[in-house]
Design a protein around this motif. Sequence first.
Motif, short mmCIF file in Angstrom:
data_model
loop_
_atom_site.label_atom_id
_atom_site.label_comp_id
_atom_site.label_asym_id
_atom_site.label_seq_id
_atom_site.Cartn_x
_atom_site.Cartn_y
_atom_site.Cartn_z
N UNK A 159 16.89 18.58 22.61
CA UNK A 159 17.40 17.30 22.09
C UNK A 159 17.26 16.21 23.16
N UNK A 160 17.53 16.59 24.42
CA UNK A 160 17.48 15.61 25.52
C UNK A 160 16.07 15.05 25.72
N UNK A 161 15.04 15.76 25.22
CA UNK A 161 13.67 15.27 25.39
C UNK A 161 13.27 14.30 24.26
N UNK A 162 14.21 13.99 23.37
CA UNK A 162 14.02 13.02 22.28
C UNK A 162 12.85 13.31 21.34
N UNK A 163 12.74 14.55 20.84
CA UNK A 163 11.69 14.80 19.84
C UNK A 163 12.09 14.16 18.51
N UNK A 164 11.11 13.99 17.62
CA UNK A 164 11.41 13.48 16.28
C UNK A 164 11.59 14.64 15.30
N UNK A 165 11.21 15.86 15.77
CA UNK A 165 11.19 17.01 14.87
C UNK A 165 11.42 18.27 15.69
N UNK A 166 12.12 19.23 15.12
CA UNK A 166 12.32 20.52 15.81
C UNK A 166 12.10 21.66 14.82
N UNK A 167 11.33 22.66 15.22
CA UNK A 167 11.22 23.88 14.41
C UNK A 167 11.97 24.97 15.16
N UNK A 168 12.96 25.57 14.50
CA UNK A 168 13.75 26.64 15.13
C UNK A 168 13.49 27.92 14.36
N UNK A 169 12.66 28.78 14.93
CA UNK A 169 12.31 30.03 14.24
C UNK A 169 13.18 31.16 14.73
N UNK A 170 13.62 31.98 13.77
CA UNK A 170 14.34 33.19 14.12
C UNK A 170 13.24 34.23 14.41
N UNK A 171 13.35 34.94 15.51
CA UNK A 171 12.30 35.89 15.90
C UNK A 171 12.00 36.89 14.78
N UNK A 172 10.71 37.05 14.48
CA UNK A 172 10.29 38.14 13.59
C UNK A 172 9.60 39.17 14.48
N UNK A 173 10.07 40.41 14.44
CA UNK A 173 9.41 41.45 15.22
C UNK A 173 8.27 41.98 14.35
N UNK A 174 7.07 41.49 14.64
CA UNK A 174 5.90 41.81 13.81
C UNK A 174 5.33 43.18 14.19
N UNK A 175 4.96 43.95 13.17
CA UNK A 175 4.35 45.27 13.43
C UNK A 175 3.10 45.09 14.28
N UNK A 176 2.90 46.01 15.20
CA UNK A 176 1.67 45.99 16.01
C UNK A 176 1.75 45.13 17.25
N UNK A 177 2.85 44.39 17.43
CA UNK A 177 2.98 43.56 18.64
C UNK A 177 3.69 44.37 19.73
N UNK A 178 3.55 43.97 21.00
CA UNK A 178 4.30 44.67 22.06
C UNK A 178 5.80 44.69 21.77
N UNK A 179 6.35 43.62 21.18
CA UNK A 179 7.77 43.61 20.84
C UNK A 179 8.14 44.77 19.90
N UNK A 180 7.25 45.06 18.95
CA UNK A 180 7.59 46.11 17.97
C UNK A 180 7.59 47.49 18.62
N UNK A 181 6.82 47.63 19.72
CA UNK A 181 6.81 48.92 20.41
C UNK A 181 8.02 49.03 21.36
N UNK A 182 8.44 47.87 21.83
CA UNK A 182 9.45 47.85 22.89
C UNK A 182 10.88 47.80 22.36
N UNK A 183 11.07 47.12 21.20
CA UNK A 183 12.44 46.88 20.72
C UNK A 183 12.63 47.38 19.31
N UNK A 184 13.86 47.80 19.02
CA UNK A 184 14.21 48.28 17.66
C UNK A 184 15.15 47.28 17.03
N UNK A 185 14.83 46.88 15.79
CA UNK A 185 15.65 45.90 15.08
C UNK A 185 17.11 46.30 15.05
#
Length: 416
Positions: free
Chosen positions: A194-220
Motif C-alpha cells: 500500500x505504501x508504494x501507492x499502486x492503483x491495483x493489487x492482486x492477492x493470491x492465496x497459494x495453490x500448491x500445484x501438482x508437479x511443482x517443488x512445493x507439492x513434493x516438499x509440503x503437504x496441504x
Amino acid sequence: MSPVRSAYIHIPFCRRRCYYCDFPVSVVGDKPPGGSGAQINGSNSGTIAQYVQVLCQEIRQYVSSGELLQTVFFGGGTPSLLSVEQLNQILTALDQQFGIATDAEISMEIDPATFDLAQVKGYKAAGVNRVSLGVQAFQPELLQVAGRSHTVADILMAVDLIQQAGFTNLSLDLISGLPHQTLEQWEESLEQAIALSPTHLSCYDLIVEAGTPFSRQYKLGNTPLPSDEMAAEMYRTAQRLLAANKFEHYEISNYAKPGYQCQHNRVYWKNRPFYGFGMGATSYLYGERFARPRKTWEYYEWVKQEGRREKAVGEDERVRSQTRVGKPALDLLDTLMLGLRLAEGLDMAWLIEQFGEEAIARLWKCLQPYLQDGLVAIVPAPKDDQLPTSSHLRLTDPEGFLLSNVVLTTIFEEFE
Ligand SMILES: C[S@@+](CC[C@H](N)C(=O)[O-])C[C@H]1O[C@@H](n2cnc3c(N)ncnc32)[C@H](O)[C@@H]1O
Ligand code: SF4
C-alpha cells in the motif's frame, strides 16, 4: 458471436522457475552478476527472438473479427525479458492484423530486476499503459522460500523505475499462505505494498500445484503451510486493510482504486471471447476454449501446421460462418463460475435471457441455503419469494468469496 476485442500474449521465459509455479515457462537463467535486464535479453536473444518471430507468425495467421482490440495483456512468464524492439514487433503484428484502439488498455507483467529505466521507458513509448509487478512478499526469507530470483531491494527499485518512467497504472501481485508465512508478515506485506501507492493489487492465496517443488516438499493443511483457518484469516486481513485504504474488492483476488479495475481480466470473468497467442496460451472464440501446446518445439510445429491448414482449406472461415448464427454458445456453469468471482455478481434478468427461466429457477432453488446463511446475496432483495428478475446475484465479501468453492460445488452437483 460476440465481438472479440481482447488479446492475451504469452511470453514463456523466466530467469528461473519459482518453486510454486506451474505456468508454461522455459527457464533462461539468472542475470549475469551486476548485469541489467538488457543483458539478460542479450544473453538469450536467440531463443527469445525466435519465439517472437513464431508468435508474430501465429498472430498474422488469424482472421480479424473486424473489431479493434480494446485490451492487450502480455503475461508470462516474464514479459520484461523482451527487448523494447521485440515488444514493438508484437504490437505491430497485432495492430496490422486486428487494429489496436487508441485508448486500449495494454498491460504487461514484469518482474523485479529484469529491466532498467531505458527499457521500461521504451515499453511505455511502445504503448504499454499498465504494468503488473510480481512482488509476492516483502520478507527476504519468504522470497527465498518461494524461489524468487529477486530481493526486496529489487522490488523497491523496480517500483521507482516504473514511476520514473511515468506509469500511473501499477498493479502489484502478492501471495498469501506461503510456507512459514505468519499473519504478521502477511499484514506487513500488504502495508508495504500500500505504501508504494499502486492503483491495483492482486492477492493470491497459494495453490500448491501438482508437479511443482512445493507439492513434493509440503503437504496441504500441514505446517509450515498455514492451516485453513489461518489462510482464511489472511484473506479477511487483506479485505479489511485494503478496504480501509480505499481499494475496491472487485473480484475474489483483486482490489483496485476507483477506475483502475483490470479491463482485460474483466473480459475473462464476464465469459467474453478473447484471442490467445503464444506457447500454452488459451483462446476463447466461437464458444470454445482452445489451449496451445505447452512445450516450445510443439508450439512451433503447431503454428507451422495451423498456418498450412488455414491457408489450404479456409476451415476457420467455415466454422466462423456457422457459429455466427444464433446466440453465443454460453455455458451456464462457466458463466456462474467466472461471474460469481466479481463482487458485482450476475444480473438475474440477463441470466434468464441467456439460459431460460427453468434453469435459473433451479439455480435459485439450490442457492436458498446459502442465501439464508449469508454466503450468497441478492441485491436489491426481492419483495416476495418469487424468482427475482431485476436483481444481481453475488457472493458476499469476505465470507461468500472465502467459501466460493462450496457454493460452486452445490451448483455443479445440481446441473451435472
Ligand atoms: C503467471 S505469474 C506471472 C508474473 C511474473 N512472472 C511473476 O511471477 O512475478 C502471475 C502471478 O500469479 C501468481 N501465481 C503464480 N503461481 C501461483 C500459485 N501456485 N499460487 C498462487 N499464486 C500464483 C503470482 O502472484 C504471480 O505474480
Ligand atoms: S517468475 Fe512468474 S511465471 Fe516465472 S516461474 Fe516465477 S511465478 Fe512463474
